[in-house]
Design a protein around this motif. Structure first.
Motif, PDB file in Angstrom:
ATOM      1  N   GLN B 371       0.831  -1.204   0.000  1.00  0.00           N
ATOM      2  CA  GLN B 371       0.000   0.000   0.000  1.00  0.00           C
ATOM      3  C   GLN B 371       0.868   1.257   0.000  1.00  0.00           C
ATOM      4  O   GLN B 371       0.582   2.208  -0.718  1.00  0.00           O
ATOM      5  CB  GLN B 371      -0.909  -0.008   1.237  1.00  0.00           C
ATOM      6  N   ARG B 378      -4.409   5.310  -3.985  1.00  0.00           N
ATOM      7  CA  ARG B 378      -4.822   4.088  -4.674  1.00  0.00           C
ATOM      8  C   ARG B 378      -4.886   2.940  -3.689  1.00  0.00           C
ATOM      9  O   ARG B 378      -3.962   2.146  -3.564  1.00  0.00           O
ATOM     10  CB  ARG B 378      -3.841   3.799  -5.821  1.00  0.00           C
ATOM     11  N   ARG B 379      -6.007   2.873  -3.004  1.00  0.00           N
ATOM     12  CA  ARG B 379      -6.192   1.827  -2.023  1.00  0.00           C
ATOM     13  C   ARG B 379      -6.276   0.483  -2.717  1.00  0.00           C
ATOM     14  O   ARG B 379      -6.940   0.344  -3.747  1.00  0.00           O
ATOM     15  CB  ARG B 379      -7.473   2.096  -1.238  1.00  0.00           C
ATOM     16  N   PRO B 381      -7.841  -2.690  -3.538  1.00  0.00           N
ATOM     17  CA  PRO B 381      -9.247  -3.050  -3.363  1.00  0.00           C
ATOM     18  C   PRO B 381      -9.401  -4.157  -2.329  1.00  0.00           C
ATOM     19  O   PRO B 381      -8.555  -5.051  -2.229  1.00  0.00           O
ATOM     20  CB  PRO B 381      -9.673  -3.536  -4.742  1.00  0.00           C
ATOM     21  N   ARG B 382     -10.477  -4.077  -1.617  1.00  0.00           N
ATOM     22  CA  ARG B 382     -10.734  -5.033  -0.550  1.00  0.00           C
ATOM     23  C   ARG B 382     -10.626  -6.476  -1.054  1.00  0.00           C
ATOM     24  O   ARG B 382     -10.088  -7.360  -0.391  1.00  0.00           O
ATOM     25  CB  ARG B 382     -12.138  -4.747   0.003  1.00  0.00           C
TER      26      ARG B 382
ATOM     27  N   VAL C 188     -15.203   9.081   3.859  1.00  0.00           N
ATOM     28  CA  VAL C 188     -14.904   8.474   2.556  1.00  0.00           C
ATOM     29  C   VAL C 188     -13.425   8.647   2.224  1.00  0.00           C
ATOM     30  O   VAL C 188     -12.745   7.713   1.801  1.00  0.00           O
ATOM     31  CB  VAL C 188     -15.787   9.120   1.464  1.00  0.00           C
ATOM     32  N   THR C 190     -10.910   8.934   4.143  1.00  0.00           N
ATOM     33  CA  THR C 190      -9.966   8.133   4.915  1.00  0.00           C
ATOM     34  C   THR C 190     -10.214   6.642   4.783  1.00  0.00           C
ATOM     35  O   THR C 190      -9.290   5.852   4.926  1.00  0.00           O
ATOM     36  CB  THR C 190     -10.026   8.508   6.412  1.00  0.00           C
ATOM     37  N   ARG C 191     -11.462   6.243   4.526  1.00  0.00           N
ATOM     38  CA  ARG C 191     -11.736   4.810   4.492  1.00  0.00           C
ATOM     39  C   ARG C 191     -11.842   4.241   3.090  1.00  0.00           C
ATOM     40  O   ARG C 191     -11.629   3.043   2.890  1.00  0.00           O
ATOM     41  CB  ARG C 191     -13.008   4.503   5.298  1.00  0.00           C
ATOM     42  N   ARG C 192     -12.200   5.058   2.118  1.00  0.00           N
ATOM     43  CA  ARG C 192     -12.270   4.549   0.745  1.00  0.00           C
ATOM     44  C   ARG C 192     -10.881   4.553   0.099  1.00  0.00           C
ATOM     45  O   ARG C 192     -10.624   3.822  -0.832  1.00  0.00           O
ATOM     46  CB  ARG C 192     -13.230   5.391  -0.098  1.00  0.00           C
ATOM     47  N   THR C 193     -10.035   5.446   0.573  1.00  0.00           N
ATOM     48  CA  THR C 193      -8.639   5.379   0.143  1.00  0.00           C
ATOM     49  C   THR C 193      -7.869   4.706   1.280  1.00  0.00           C
ATOM     50  O   THR C 193      -8.458   4.295   2.262  1.00  0.00           O
ATOM     51  CB  THR C 193      -8.049   6.780  -0.079  1.00  0.00           C
TER      52      THR C 193
END
Lengths: 338, 510, 347
Positions: B371, B378-379, B381-382, C188, C190-193
């Motif tokens: 990460q 660019r997280r 994806p789960r 969003v 902090t948690r979506r990224t």
């Protein structure tokens, strides 16, 4: 058992005394820069306004800032250990409120002063104890102390209370003549007296040197067997005491108690200490530097008063700017030393 | 012998100190006599610093007795220990850099006149003390921070001379000194010994211990191994006492090389090639290459400089000399970030401080490096996270197999596996493993060793560091031997025994 | 039940509920909401509306504190944002038009971006301690705000602008909706990224984060910018509510309230794990505390003393040393009992 030691000849060391002296001089550099800044500002003022260059203008810097000088003294002790005290402004206000109220009720001024000093010192001691024994950041503890002191002001009264008592009004009006048609207020002498005592304590007592040692390396100071805990607690008590004295001096100056007084004065005190060359990380700095820091703040105000076109808010902006410059200078020195 | 006739200055009997989950010292006896230099030996974690801290009042002892000159003592602060005549000079020089030399010598003991410090007296006294130690060239009025570490150490010694210490403890005093500085320090130490001061000396440098000490006490895993006269104890037997294998057992441990696999002959470019790599106060002049698919083991006593080399390779510390080539091209590794971008991974020996993000989950810890490389925006994806985590939980047998458990609640072995997985998901080309099996159970240990072999077989370069020589020999193709902060030998792991490696560490003194 | 109590939000929520109940007892119509002219009114709505600026600033502060930092300059940013937008509106040729209001808002937000970048620069690039770095702006910022307003209270009359702090939309006050939107955005963001995780990683273990290749510098920059923008929106709200910019008093001591909200909400000042929901609850507690003081008929002057006592209590409860002391006190009777038992045997 052990062979007789053979004394090997001394190796020539790399550090020559001359270079040491040069580098040792670096510790005065920030303070000297402040002194230079002050002289330069005074000179510019004298160039722009002929009346600026007078002894009384210089002395007025002291007369108008006695309380700030005393606050800065207390703050210097705290910052030298690497701590910070945000409560000082509120404690000044509290001291003013307490003395104004009690004087109105006809208390003896001497008793009032003693009580105010006890309250200020006691609050500081309490904060020091919490900081030391519960290991909470000084920032938060003194912030709570600020709330508490300011809140107590509100509890006492929301209105401004005038001081009409004889001793206080006498102190407000008294002028001590100096040669050359100059004068100072008694408060100035008191403030300078406190500075002298603080200088003596910091540089000529074991307590003072322990303050510096803690700021230099707290762990080392502990390992050297110095009384670290007691010193750290005492430093906050001292700062509280100084705030109380400053409150009384401010009462002499303003002849009233007002719960909203001295707002943001903690920032002025911190700024004066930093501009005076004391490192915020602790261990380096001089109480005399802090006095010069107060004078620099004072001269900024004088400038703005003389100019007439500049407004009072420039004071804050200039102080912020000076703070920034000195913080950056400190980073630079710290990097060089490291 | 004199030591049997007179009372020891310090006698510690049956000392025990425990921390939550660890017995740092367990029934240790120790004695120290006037006029001797006594070396306290043992690997990191053997209990040396704990013993010193018990003696200096930093730690309280759980049981046992301490007597100083026959008098029972209990120290609960450093001040009390100092008052009893025990003075310590630590590796990181515990003085105040912001104060002058003379203040540091006399801090807390300044001569006073009517409450005021007598600065003239301070100057005079400091000059006297420095002169006693033939250190007249040091200006008492100069700031401590203007002096080198070596001089600062001498000043710390001057402080203990000033307080008339009967016992002087020197904890790793030479670790950041050059040869000249060490000589000057040793002159002062001998001088003090002749003045009947009892000196406790701790050092990772074997040769220095043999040069300066008269007697030594060896500790291992918090227990006493024994007390010996230095001249009676060979380097070889000292090392075996420190690491806990006796000579006969060592001979039997001879083993066939793990495998012969990596070809590092002509024509193959090493993945990484260090030349003259070094850093002041750390290690110097390291030449080391690691080829693709090769496991290089770093052998040497704890504290000899193994971790330091690993940190230089990974950019955790910046090298200030030498050069690094990656796949034949010169590179500068300025930070862990650059190292990771060049496909280097590093599992630190200090899991808690340098590895785990304790309050985060197994999942977050496992994908952290990946990460961080992608950046915050660019997280991963789960779904991808779930797949990766499930894959590595299974492959490495991480338990509990719950991706959302906080990592601080896992056992040491499982934490280690998560940290390994953190790197494996990024497919590094060089993986540096510093003590990957320390403090974990035998099952997990074997799993990790197997994994290392498999990774190398798949073409990864691995730098493997361990205190257990057997383990190093079991997994490595080549062994680089570190001693006294330098690389002293490289051995191809063809037919090498633990004893062979130990002989090299002992410096062929036999 | 027990595991519910152990949840990190348990105590803040219980405290809030208790405060609300207390109010309900003393003022039976406390919880009631009524509709008037299509607007919702009631004490609860008042609490939310009055608490909106504090919540906003506390949200930004939460992320800053999670990285082991602190932002003292938010009060000054509040003042600057209000001053900049009001000064623009007052000076514009069409002081009543919605376009002018929108431009004013934009100006305030852009100014806040710059100020946040400045704080982030001092902390992450120059390496100044956060408390000192933001002290500079705290001192100079209010002066800048006064400079913009010329030291006067700048009044504006612009209906669009006024609606930010005092308007209603879908029966609810706009300020509540804005706050909810910023909260959603923060959640969003902090948690979506990966931002939230990386912020926590930097705050929990900076050394390990560095070795994992994390660039803490960017993260720190983001949180200070976010904090400044939140402060600017709060500043717009405050000035819009009174349709004037008061450079002296707008946002005075609001940094203290915000820090308090964060701490009460359960985010440790030592950095690391944070909770935005907790911060919102914390801000509600503070706001309800003020309301309670009124409801109970306690003189409002006491509020600050009250707050001081709450800060001290909360900090003591969070301090590891105090916790140890508490658990030792709880454990203490045991050895004493054993001693007593031994004595009995001896007799």
């Amino acid at each position: 058992m052990s062979p007789l030691s053979t004394l090997t000849p001394l190796t020539v060391k790399k550090s020559s005394p001359a270079r040491n002296r040069l580098r040792g001089g670096a510790r005065y550099a920030p303070t000297l820069a402040t002194v230079g800044l002050f002289i330069a500002m005074f000179a510019v003022g004298a160039g722009m306004y002929p009346s600026f260059l007078s002894g009384q203008v210089f002395l007025n810097l002291f007369i108008d800032n006695t309380f700030l000088i005393v606050l800065a003294v207390g703050m210097t002790f705290v910052i030298l250990t690497g701590g910070i005290d945000l409560s000082v402004g509120a404690v000044v206000a509290l001291s003013m409120m307490v003395s104004a109220t009690l004087l109105q009720q006809g208390w003896n001024p001497g008793a009032v002063i003693v009580l105010v000093l006890l309250i200020g010192g006691g609050l500081g001691l309490l904060m020091g104890l919490v900081i030391q024994y519960f290991d909470i950041q000084p920032f938060i503890v003194t912030l709570a102390g600020m709330f508490l002191a300011r809140g107590l002001c509100y509890v006492i009264s929301l209105d401004s209370i005038p001081v009409t008592e004889g001793f206080f009004t006498g102190m407000a009006q008294a002028q001590i003549p100096l040669p050359g048609d100059l004068f100072v207020s008694p408060g100035v002498l008191l403030a300078l007296g406190i500075v002298t005592v603080a200088f003596f304590v910091l540089h000529h007592t074991r307590f003072g040197r322990t303050v510096y040692a803690i700021g230099g390396n707290e762990h080392s100071a502990m390992l050297m067997g110095l009384p670290v805990k007691a010193t750290k607690i005492l430093v906050y008590a001292l700062s509280g005491l100084c705030s109380a004295i400053a409150g009384i001096l401010f009462s002499f100056y303003s002849l009233s108690g007002y719960s909203l007084a001295a707002q943001g004065m903690e920032l002025d005190a911190i700024a004066a200490v930093v501009i005076g060359g004391t490192l915020l990380t602790g261990g380096t700095g001089y109480v005399l530097g802090s006095v010069v820091g107060v004078l620099v703040l004072g001269i900024v105000q004088t400038f703005i008063a003389y100019d007439g076109t500049l407004s009072s808010w420039w004071t804050k902006i200039v102080i912020g700017g000076l703070l920034l410059v000195f913080i950056l200078l400190q980073r630079l020195f710290a990097r060089k030393a490291g | 012998m004199r030591m049997n006739e007179i009372v020891p200055v310090v006698e510690m009997t049956d000392i025990a100190i425990g921390f939550p989950g660890v017995k740092a010292l367990d029934g240790v006896d120790f004695r120290l006599f006037q006029g001797e230099v006594h070396a306290l030996m043992g690997e990191n974690g053997a209990g040396k610093s704990t013993l010193i801290k018990a003696l200096t009042g930093v730690y309280a002892i759980d049981s046992g007795t301490i007597t100083v000159l026959g008098e029972p003592k209990r120290f609960s602060t450093p001040g009390e220990s100092q008052a009893a005549g025990i003075s310590t000079v630590y590796q990181e020089v515990n003085l105040c850099p912001n104060l002058t030399v003379e203040e540091n010598v006399l801090l807390g003991r300044e001569p006073r006149r009517r409450g005021s410090i007598d600065w003239k007296g301070v100057r005079t006294r400091t000059r006297e003390v420095l002169a006693e130690l033939q250190l007249d060239h040091i200006d008492p009025g100069s700031l401590l921070s203007t002096h080198s570490i070596a001089v600062q150490q001498l000043i710390a010694i001057a402080r203990s001379v000033e307080i008339n210490a009967k016992v002087l403890i020197l904890d790793e005093p030479t670790s950041s000194l050059d040869a000249d500085e060490v000589r000057q320090l040793f002159r002062v130490i001998r001088d003090l010994r002749n003045r009947r001061v009892a000196i406790l000396f701790v050092s990772h440098f074997l040769e220095q211990v043999y040069e300066i000490s008269d007697r030594m006490t060896v500790l291992r895993n918090g227990k006493l191994v024994g007390e010996y006269l230095t001249r009676d104890l060979s380097r070889m037997s000292l090392i075996s006492k420190m690491i806990g294998k006796d000579m006969e057992a060592l001979a039997e441990l001879d083993q066939a090389p793990a495998r012969t696999r990596a070809s590092n002959g002509a024509g193959v470019t090493p993945f990484i090639e260090a030349k003259g790599l070094g850093r002041k106060g750390s290690v110097s002049n390291v030449d080391l290459s690691i080829y693709p698919g090769e496991v290089v083991g770093l052998a040497g006593l704890l504290g000899a400089g193994r971790t330091e080399i690993a940190r230089l390779f990974f950019g955790a510390d910046k090298a200030d000399e030498g050069s690094i080539k990656i796949k034949g091209a010169g590179q500068r590794i300025r930070s862990p970030r650059t190292a990771i971008d060049k496909h280097i991974g590093f599992c630190s020996e200090d899991r808690k401080e340098e590895g785990l993000i304790g309050e985060l989950t197994v999942r977050d810890n496992l994908v952290l490096v990946m990460q961080a490389s992608k950046g915050w925006a660019r997280r991963i994806p789960r779904r991808v996270q779930d797949e990766l985590v499930a894959e590595y939980i299974e492959a490495l047998d991480i338990r509990p197999a719950n991706p959302d458990a906080l990592i601080k609640n896992l056992s040491g072995g499982n934490q280690q596996k998560v940290l390994l997985a953190r790197w494996l998901v990024t497919h590094p080309e060089l993986l540096i493993l510093d003590e990957p099996t320390r403090g974990i159970d035998i099952g997990a240990k074997t799993q990790i060793q197997k994994l290392v072999n498999k990774l190398a077989a798949d073409g990864m370069s691995i730098l493997f560091i361990s205190s257990e020589l057997e383990e190093v020999l079991r997994v490595s193709d080549r062994v680089a031997v570190i001693k006294d902060r330098a690389l002293v030998a490289e051995i191809n792991n063809d037919d090498v025994s633990v004893e062979d490696v130990m002989t090299v560490i002992a410096g062929g003194a036999q | 039940m027990k595991s519910l109590l152990k949840h990190r939000l348990a105590w803040p929520v219980i405290a809030l509920a208790a405060l609300l109940l207390l109010n309900q007892v003393f003022k039976p119509d406390f919880m009631s909401l009524r509709m008037q002219d299509g607007h919702l009114y009631g004490s609860l709505i008042d609490i939310m509306r009055n608490g909106a600026p504090t919540i906003l600033i506390a949200l930004g502060m939460t992320l800053v504190i999670a990285t082991r930092g602190i932002d003292l300059s938010v009060g000054a940013v509040v003042a600057i944002a209000g001053a900049a937008s009001c000064a623009y509106i007052a000076a514009s040729p069409e002081p009543g038009s919605p376009v002018t209001a929108a431009t004013a808002v934009l100006i305030a937000v852009v100014a806040a971006l710059a100020l946040g970048v400045w704080n982030g620069f001092l902390v992450s690039t120059i390496g100044v301690q956060p408390i000192i770095a933001t002290l500079v702006l705290m001192t100079a910022g209010r002066g800048v705000a006064q400079l913009i307003t010329g030291g006067q209270i700048v009044s504006v009359s612009n209906d669009s602008y006024k609606s930010i702090g005092a308007g209603y939309l879908f029966t609810l006050p706009v300020s509540i909706l804005i706050t909810a939107a910023v909260f959603a955005l923060a959640a969003v963001l902090t948690r979506r990224t990966a931002l939230g995780t990386l912020i926590e990683a930097v705050g929990i273990n900076p050394v390990a984060s560095r070795l994992a290749g994390l660039r803490a510098r960017n993260i720190i920059w983001i949180v200070y910018v976010f904090s400044a923008v939140c402060a600017a929106i709060a500043g717009l709200m405050i000035s819009s509510n009174v349709t004037a910019a008061d450079a002296n008093n707008a946002g005075l001591y609001i940094e203290m309230d915000a820090i308090l909200a964060v701490v009460i909400g359960g985010t440790s000042l030592a950095g690391g794990r944070y909770t935005l929901v907790g911060t919102v609850v914390g801000a509600f507690i503070i706001q309800t505390l003020t309301t309670t003081v009124y409801t109970l008929g306690i003189p409002p002057e006491v509020t600050l003393v009250f707050k001081a006592l709450v800060v001290i209590t909360v900090c003591l409860l969070q301090a590891p040393k105090a916790r140890n002391l508490l658990s030792r006190l709880k454990a203490a009777p045991k050895p004493a009992a054993q001693e007593a038992a031994k004595e009995k045997v001896a007799i």
